[in-house]
Structures are given as C-alpha cells and as structure tokens.
Design an enzyme around this catalytic site. Structure first.
Site, PDB file in Angstrom:
ATOM      1  N   ARG A  33     -26.393  -5.847 -11.906  1.00 54.61           N
ATOM      2  CA  ARG A  33     -25.128  -5.458 -11.253  1.00 54.61           C
ATOM      3  C   ARG A  33     -25.440  -4.914  -9.875  1.00 54.61           C
ATOM      4  O   ARG A  33     -24.751  -5.205  -8.905  1.00 54.61           O
ATOM      5  CB  ARG A  33     -24.347  -4.427 -12.090  1.00 54.61           C
ATOM      6  N   TYR A  88      -1.447 -15.294   0.843  1.00 52.50           N
ATOM      7  CA  TYR A  88      -1.818 -15.700  -0.504  1.00 52.50           C
ATOM      8  C   TYR A  88      -1.065 -14.817  -1.505  1.00 52.50           C
ATOM      9  O   TYR A  88      -1.062 -13.583  -1.382  1.00 52.50           O
ATOM     10  CB  TYR A  88      -3.334 -15.534  -0.669  1.00 52.50           C
ATOM     11  N   ASP A 118      -8.818 -12.305   6.095  1.00 48.94           N
ATOM     12  CA  ASP A 118      -9.095 -13.265   5.025  1.00 48.94           C
ATOM     13  C   ASP A 118      -9.380 -14.608   5.695  1.00 48.94           C
ATOM     14  O   ASP A 118      -8.485 -15.246   6.252  1.00 48.94           O
ATOM     15  CB  ASP A 118      -7.876 -13.340   4.094  1.00 48.94           C
ATOM     16  N   LYS A 127     -13.041 -21.577  -2.622  1.00 49.77           N
ATOM     17  CA  LYS A 127     -12.367 -22.635  -1.860  1.00 49.77           C
ATOM     18  C   LYS A 127     -13.382 -23.432  -1.030  1.00 49.77           C
ATOM     19  O   LYS A 127     -14.243 -24.068  -1.601  1.00 49.77           O
ATOM     20  CB  LYS A 127     -11.245 -22.011  -1.022  1.00 49.77           C
TER      21      LYS A 127
END
Ligand SMILES: *Cc1c(COP(=O)(O)O)cnc(C)c1O
Length: 389
Positions: A51, A111, A184, A209
């Site tokens: 992690r 979005y 973004d 994407k």
C-alpha cells in the site's frame, strides 16, 4: 531519463530502466504485499508494504510525472501518485486540501462522477461548491469566495460539451485568491496538453481512459509540482489507501507506451467524423474543440497540440432520435467510458450524466457523445452516417 528527451521517449522509458537483476526491458509485475527486511527497518529497495509502495506502481508514477512535467520530474519536484480509479484520485486530493467550511468552484459541465462526489459526498462533510462556466474567466473569478475557496476545479475539454477552458488565465485568478487549481486532464491526456506547465497545481487523471487506452483497466492518478503539496498527497495516498494494484499499474504502463501514436490517430479520425456530421441535415449542432464555433476554440488552438478524439452532437428530433442513433450504431459500441482503441457511442443524459439531471450541469436530452477510436476511418464515418439514418 534526461529531461530534454521527447514525449514519446519518456512514455516508453521514464521510470522504466531495465530490471537491475534480470535485465527485463519491461518492469515486472511485482505481485507482492510485503518485503523482507535485513534487520528491523533494513529495507533492501526502499519498500516495506505494497500500500505504501510497490515497484510496478513506482514505475507508472515516475512515467506519469515525466509526461506531465519532464523538467520537474527529472528534478524530483514533480511527483505522481497512482490510484485504484480516477474517482479515488479525486477523493484523495479533495480530502487532502478541503476542510469543513471550505468551498470549491467546479465546472458547470463536468464528468458526472466528479459532480456526484462534490454534491453527494463532500457536502455531508460541510464542503460546498459553486458551478461556473469555465470558458468565462470572469464568471470563475466571481464564483471564488476569497476566504473560503480552496480549489478551482477545471476539466478541459469538458465532458460532454467539449468546451475549452483557459488554464493559464484561470490559474491566475485562482492563485490571486489563494486557491489551488486542479485540472482533470483525462480528455486531453498529457500528449495534447500539460496543465502543470500552464500554472495548474494538481493534475487529475482517470488513467482508465486514454492513458490505459485499451478499455481493460481502471485507474487514476494525481500529479503535483509543488513538493510540499506532493508530499501531503502521497501521505494521504498511503493513509487512505486507494492505491493502484501492480497488475493494473503494469497494464497502464503498457498502454502509455503507445499514447502518442494512438492520440494522433484518435484526433485524425475524430476530425473525419466531425466533417461528416457538420453539414448533416439530422445534426443540429456539433461540439468539438477544433470547430471555430466551439466554446473556447481559440484557447484550444494555443493550449492543445491537437483537438482530441471526443465529439458530441445534438440530433434533430429530440431525445428519442438521439437514442435511436445510439441503437443503430454498429462499429461504435454502445457503452460508457472513453479513450480506448475501440469507438464508443453513448447518450450522456441517460448514461454517463444521469447523476446531474436537474442540476446546473444537466445536459441536452438530444445529445450523443462519441469516443472516436482508431479503427479504419472510412468504417467509422460510414457507421455514423448509417446510424443517423
Ligand atoms: C472517467 C472519468 C473520471 C473518473 O474516473 P474513473 O477511473 O472512472 O474513476 C474522471 N474524470 C473524467 C473526465 C472521466 O472521464
């Protein structure tokens, strides 16, 4: 990697020196949770638990930092963090920077999941937001509340109406008010636009994407140029734990190697589809940053290398006509998401943007959105024309 290497060279090599023990030219998938220590605290390669850090994820993070800011990444000032999804990245930057009573300016066209995070999750923690039209810098400035606004959130080109915001101009008004500018950069990808070099403080990606590019992996990233802010984000990446897994990081790195050639073809194919749509009698309006009529076209010309692979259009006959176009498409697959090699078609009002219905971000009911892929361009144009009927 030297900091004057070109974009394509960085995409293939940054963070990806051949493996020191085997010479493998691709970073291995370190599918491991923990690392042996030589005595308490004696870490062999700087890793103690996956992690907190994993070598495959490190390779992806170094590559992403180099693509968004080659000089800053080489100097070690710009850092990237990879997350389980784009929204996990967004949540991490918001909960790093925001506090109860704080305020954000968000796009009035964004979005849907970003809007949902602000409206349905953060509001419960006493963080509120004001939507503003990002193509109007004065409107952004007016929406800022000097004592409270911590973040101006920019998406450009916007989803789904493909408006283009002037990142440098908005950076100025945000910074004048003591707020951070978060961009973004999912739709453009770092190949078409590098917001940190235009004054943004943090870049957000849904690597799902264009960066991943093959519709086979979900992921997200943050990239920050200020070392102190980057350190706080890295702290929260570990503290909140929404990290990208090793196999997902490996798939994303594999996608990134071809980002530049894929984007060139996405852009060229989108241009051809737009040419077929713009004078079509069943098309009311086309949204694409390369059209002079598009909101922010003049900014796109100076800020972006090319206009991207996303195209939206309104269909004559209203919502049912738009749904019919989606249903008739054959090469374009009906589905959410974007940025993969395969072309996708969707109805934002009923699909990706259902969560903004009734809000300031509501989208036209007759709107269809295309993610133009890299199939044979004639097949794509023919499919759009037959779908229009
Ligand atoms: C998909 C998307 C996101 C969310 O990313 P996930 O990986 O789906 O969590 C955020 N911003 C934009 C512009 C997107 O297209």
């Amino acid at each position: 990697m030297s900091n004057d290497a070109g974009f394509e060279t960085l995409a293939i090599h940054a963070g990806q020196e051949p493996d020191p023990t085997t010479g493998a030219v691709v970073p291995p998938i370190y599918q491991v949770s923990t690392y042996a220590q030589d005595g308490v605290g004696g870490l062999r390669g700087g890793y103690e638990y996956s992690r907190s850090g994993n070598p495959t994820r490190t390779a992806l993070q170094e590559c992403l930092a180099a693509l968004e800011d080659p000089v800053g990444a080489a100097a070690g000032t710009t850092r990237a963090m990879a997350f389980a999804s784009g929204l996990a990245a967004e949540d991490t930057v918001l909960r790093t920077v925001m506090e109860p009573g704080a305020h954000a300016v968000i796009p009035d066209d964004a979005y849907g999941g970003t809007f949902r995070l602000f409206a349905k999750v953060l509001e419960r923690w006493g963080v509120d937001h004001t939507p503003a039209r990002l193509t109007d810098v004065d409107a952004v400035a007016a929406a800022i509340e000097p004592a409270r606004t911590r973040i101006v959130w920019v998406e450009t080109p916007t989803n789904p109406l493909l408006r283009v915001a002037d990142i440098a101009a908005i950076a100025e008004v945000a910074h004048a008010a003591g707020a951070l500018l978060v961009v973004d950069n999912t739709f453009a990808s770092p190949y078409l636009q590098q917001p940190l070099l235009l004054g943004a403080d943090v870049v957000v990606h849904s690597t799902t994407k264009y960066l991943g590019g093959h519709s086979d992996v979900v992921g997200g990233a943050l990239v920050a140029s200020d070392p102190e802010l980057a350190e706080r984000l890295a702290y929260h990446q570990n503290a909140m734990g929404a990290v990208n897994g090793p196999f997902d990081a490996w798939l994303t790195l594999r996608g990134i190697k071809t980002l530049a050639v894929r984007m060139d073809r996405h852009c060229a194919n989108a241009r051809a589809v737009v040419d077929a749509l713009r004078d079509h009698p069943k098309v009311v309006e086309v949204f694409y940053p390369g059209l002079e009529s598009n909101d922010g076209h003049h900014v796109a010309v100076k800020q972006m290398r090319d206009f991207g692979g996303m195209v939206s259009f309104r269909v004559a006959g209203g919502e049912q006509a738009a749904l019919d176009v989606c249903a008739r498409a054959r090469v374009f697959t009906l589905g959410e998401s974007l940025g993969g090699v395969e072309s996708l078609i969707e109805h934002p009002g009923r699909m990706t943007h259902a969560s903004v219905a009734g809000s300031a971000l509501e989208v036209p009911a007759d709107l269809v959105r295309l993610s133009v892929g890299i199939e044979t361009v004639d097949d794509l144009v023919a499919d759009v024309l037959q779908a229009l009927g």
